[in-house]
Scaffold this motif. Structure first.
Motif, mmCIF file in Angstrom:
data_model
loop_
_atom_site.group_PDB
_atom_site.id
_atom_site.type_symbol
_atom_site.label_atom_id
_atom_site.label_comp_id
_atom_site.label_asym_id
_atom_site.label_seq_id
_atom_site.Cartn_x
_atom_site.Cartn_y
_atom_site.Cartn_z
ATOM 1 N N ARG A 105 0.621 -1.166 0.263
ATOM 2 C CA ARG A 105 0.195 0.009 0.292
ATOM 3 C C ARG A 105 0.925 1.327 -0.094
ATOM 4 N N GLU A 106 1.934 1.186 0.468
ATOM 5 C CA GLU A 106 2.632 2.270 0.782
ATOM 6 C C GLU A 106 4.150 2.026 0.918
ATOM 7 N N ILE A 107 5.372 2.675 -0.402
ATOM 8 C CA ILE A 107 6.594 2.392 -0.344
ATOM 9 C C ILE A 107 7.600 4.167 -0.649
ATOM 10 N N GLU A 108 8.496 3.745 0.846
ATOM 11 C CA GLU A 108 9.200 4.935 1.052
ATOM 12 C C GLU A 108 10.081 5.263 0.009
ATOM 13 N N VAL A 109 10.636 5.799 -0.299
ATOM 14 C CA VAL A 109 12.105 5.897 -1.260
ATOM 15 C C VAL A 109 12.733 7.137 -1.115
ATOM 16 N N ASN A 110 13.939 6.483 -0.315
ATOM 17 C CA ASN A 110 15.217 7.155 0.433
ATOM 18 C C ASN A 110 15.425 8.461 -0.338
ATOM 19 N N ASP A 111 17.056 9.118 -0.071
ATOM 20 C CA ASP A 111 17.157 10.227 -0.996
ATOM 21 C C ASP A 111 18.085 9.285 -1.830
ATOM 22 N N ASN A 112 18.623 8.061 -1.439
ATOM 23 C CA ASN A 112 19.986 6.682 -1.756
ATOM 24 C C ASN A 112 18.847 6.298 -3.662
ATOM 25 N N GLY A 113 18.232 6.567 -3.361
ATOM 26 C CA GLY A 113 17.487 5.628 -4.328
ATOM 27 C C GLY A 113 16.861 4.332 -4.157
ATOM 28 N N SER A 114 17.208 3.828 -2.430
ATOM 29 C CA SER A 114 16.767 2.750 -1.210
ATOM 30 C C SER A 114 15.201 2.916 -1.792
ATOM 31 N N TRP A 115 14.469 1.758 -1.229
ATOM 32 C CA TRP A 115 13.562 1.642 -0.873
ATOM 33 C C TRP A 115 12.837 0.957 0.277
ATOM 34 N N SER A 116 11.939 1.304 1.062
ATOM 35 C CA SER A 116 11.295 0.319 1.634
ATOM 36 C C SER A 116 9.958 0.382 2.130
ATOM 37 N N ILE A 117 8.770 -0.888 1.657
ATOM 38 C CA ILE A 117 7.706 -0.692 2.209
ATOM 39 C C ILE A 117 7.574 -0.457 4.167
ATOM 40 N N VAL A 118 6.557 0.545 3.713
ATOM 41 C CA VAL A 118 5.758 1.669 5.090
ATOM 42 C C VAL A 118 4.740 0.235 5.307
ATOM 43 N N LYS A 119 3.668 0.303 4.314
ATOM 44 C CA LYS A 119 2.594 -0.698 5.243
ATOM 45 C C LYS A 119 2.158 -1.830 3.003
ATOM 46 N N PRO A 120 1.468 -2.723 3.798
ATOM 47 C CA PRO A 120 1.109 -2.716 5.247
ATOM 48 C C PRO A 120 2.663 -2.805 5.869
ATOM 49 N N GLY A 121 2.685 -3.416 7.315
ATOM 50 C CA GLY A 121 3.306 -3.252 8.260
ATOM 51 C C GLY A 121 3.550 -4.475 8.802
ATOM 52 N N LEU A 122 3.403 -5.591 8.292
ATOM 53 C CA LEU A 122 3.317 -6.667 8.137
ATOM 54 C C LEU A 122 4.751 -7.752 7.771
ATOM 55 N N LEU A 123 4.950 -6.495 6.504
ATOM 56 C CA LEU A 123 6.124 -6.237 5.217
ATOM 57 C C LEU A 123 7.599 -5.710 5.991
ATOM 58 N N GLN A 124 6.920 -4.948 6.641
ATOM 59 C CA GLN A 124 7.632 -3.473 6.866
ATOM 60 C C GLN A 124 9.363 -4.254 7.239
ATOM 61 N N GLY A 125 10.338 -3.932 6.914
ATOM 62 C CA GLY A 125 11.728 -4.828 7.145
ATOM 63 C C GLY A 125 11.938 -5.799 6.338
ATOM 64 N N ASN A 126 10.363 -6.122 5.629
ATOM 65 C CA ASN A 126 11.033 -6.872 4.201
ATOM 66 C C ASN A 126 12.497 -6.330 3.812
ATOM 67 N N ASN A 127 13.213 -7.475 3.182
ATOM 68 C CA ASN A 127 14.572 -6.892 2.430
ATOM 69 C C ASN A 127 14.681 -7.905 1.234
ATOM 70 N N LYS A 128 14.097 -9.414 1.733
ATOM 71 C CA LYS A 128 13.196 -9.889 -0.429
ATOM 72 C C LYS A 128 13.671 -9.386 -1.941
ATOM 73 N N GLY A 129 12.949 -7.791 -1.119
ATOM 74 C CA GLY A 129 12.607 -7.474 -2.261
ATOM 75 C C GLY A 129 11.795 -7.814 -2.393
ATOM 76 N N VAL A 130 10.412 -7.172 -4.518
ATOM 77 C CA VAL A 130 9.325 -7.628 -4.937
ATOM 78 C C VAL A 130 10.047 -8.821 -5.942
ATOM 79 N N GLU A 131 8.964 -9.689 -5.899
ATOM 80 C CA GLU A 131 9.015 -11.129 -6.670
ATOM 81 C C GLU A 131 8.616 -10.257 -8.000
ATOM 82 N N ILE A 132 8.888 -10.204 -9.334
ATOM 83 C CA ILE A 132 7.923 -9.626 -10.839
ATOM 84 C C ILE A 132 8.278 -10.555 -11.377
ATOM 85 N N SER A 133 7.114 -10.975 -12.561
ATOM 86 C CA SER A 133 6.946 -11.660 -13.756
ATOM 87 C C SER A 133 6.461 -10.818 -15.059
ATOM 88 N N VAL A 134 7.178 -10.978 -15.974
ATOM 89 C CA VAL A 134 7.418 -10.060 -16.825
ATOM 90 C C VAL A 134 7.507 -11.172 -18.501
#
Ligand SMILES: Nc1ncnc2c1ncn2[C@@H]1O[C@H](COP(=O)(O)OP(=O)(O)OP(=O)(O)O)[C@@H](O)[C@H]1O
Ligand SMILES: C=C(C)CCOP(=O)(O)O
Length: 340
Positions: free
Chosen positions: A251-280
């Motif tokens: 629901r909410e992703i925060e982008v830091n000054d250095n370009g890195s980003w983290s999940i803010v919502k949902p709270g249960l995924l906060q601190g998830n550093n596995k990234g997002v899995e994407i299919s193309v």
């Protein structure tokens, strides 16, 4: 993968801040699995919602007068289009805030031709690539024409603009020349520019495919819109492909000054550093959702909120109106914003 802003002649400044740059995603407005097939209902609803978002009326219940601007005959339509010149002459104005830019993707137009011939990989000395370049442009510009017509039917004064024809080009797939003066002048004149992902010339590769997502990021860097909206066929960015029944909407992703980003919502995924899995999709020549997230993160870093949501829903209408905040619990989509 933040790309440097293109080196080019300075463009004239925008007359006033652009309100919104919106991507009509190819996955939403076309039937992606069916060659060159428009999802008519989705396109109609996206254009109607854009009209609503632009509307200056306070919605007192009286029906708004819509001046249809598609005065060309439609296929299968026996009658000539009706143009009520008297009604138009009596109208004070269009009654809409046209300070929007629309960019659309290719969906089932263009990607097939480009992937079959390898236009995205370059090499114009190959006859196949050269033919594919032509075929890709025929396909995406014909979609552009249909989108401009659909917007015009909603009374939106839209003008189609092809990046290739505006002289946009790349160097090793990064934007190298991308003069926006024609876009800015058109905004100034009260038109809504409608750009699209395109086949372009590349200084090193001869040619490549320029995604609508990259075009949006570049225009956002140049014109600082109030907000950017990506409309697509899913509710937003999930932690894994949404075809997986366990996928969770971010629901909410925060982008830091250095370009890195983290999940803010949902709270249960906060601190998830596995990234997002994407299919193309195999025929997608521009990186699908991955490109969108990367470009959205660059835009968010500028302090511009980005909303990714599903076209044709109450959530897309709210996004187009800019009526979304991090407190909007009932809004379904992904907000990507700066951590500052
Ligand atoms: N983790 C993920 N989260 C969200 N969508 C994902 C994810 N992984 C894969 N997808 C797929 O990404 C697709 C949307 O990306 P895509 O680039 O195709 O959208 P678009 O901008 O509407 O299309 P186009 O690039 O043709 O303009 C969805 O159909 C979805 O199934
Ligand atoms: C010509 C093509 C295939 C343009 C692709 O643009 P996108 O769908 O916005 O990534």
């Amino acid at each position: 993968m933040a790309e440097e802003a293109a080196q080019e002649q300075p463009s004239p400044t925008a007359p006033r801040p652009v309100r919104c740059i919106v991507k009509l995603g190819g996955a939403a407005i076309t039937n992606k699995g069916e060659l060159e097939s428009i999802n008519e209902e989705s396109l109609r609803s996206a254009c109607a919602q854009l009209r609503q978002a632009m509307s200056e009326s306070d919605g007192d219940g009286s029906p708004e007068k819509v001046l249809g601007m598609d005065w060309s005959k439609r296929q299968g339509d026996p009658a000539d289009p009706a143009v009520d010149a008297e009604l138009i002459a009596g109208m004070a104005g269009l009654g809409i805030d046209t300070n929007f830019i629309v960019v659309h993707g290719a969906g089932s137009f263009g990607h097939f031709q480009a992937s079959r011939s390898g236009v995205h990989k370059g090499g114009l000395c190959s006859t196949l690539v050269k033919a594919g370049f032509v075929a890709t442009r025929i396909s995406v510009t014909s979609l552009n024409q249909e989108i401009v017509r659909a917007l015009a039917r909603e009374g939106i004064p839209s003008v189609g603009m092809s990046p290739f024809a505006c002289g946009w080009s790349t160097k090793q797939r990064k934007l190298a020349s991308s003069n926006a003066s024609q876009i800015i002048q058109s905004l100034h004149a009260g038109f809504v520019p409608v750009l699209h992902g395109d086949a372009v010339l590349d200084e090193l590769l001869d040619c490549t495919i320029l995604s609508g997502d990259v075009i949006i990021r570049h225009l956002a860097q140049l014109l600082s819109p109030k907000y950017v909206v990506f409309l697509t066929d899913v509710h937003g960015v999930y932690d894994r492909p949404p075809t997986d029944p366990n996928a969770v909407l971010l629901r909410e992703i925060e982008v830091n000054d250095n370009g890195s980003w983290s999940i803010v919502k949902p709270g249960l995924l906060q601190g998830n550093n596995k990234g997002v899995e994407i299919s193309v999709a195999a025929h997608d020549t521009t990186g699908g959702m991955e490109t969108k997230i990367l470009e959205a993160a660059v835009i968010a870093r500028l302090g511009i909120d980005v909303y990714i949501t599903k076209a044709g829903t109450e959530h897309s209408l709210r996004a187009l109106k800019g009526d979304v905040s991090t407190d909007s619990e009932d809004w379904l989509g992904t907000i990507i914003r700066s951590s500052k």
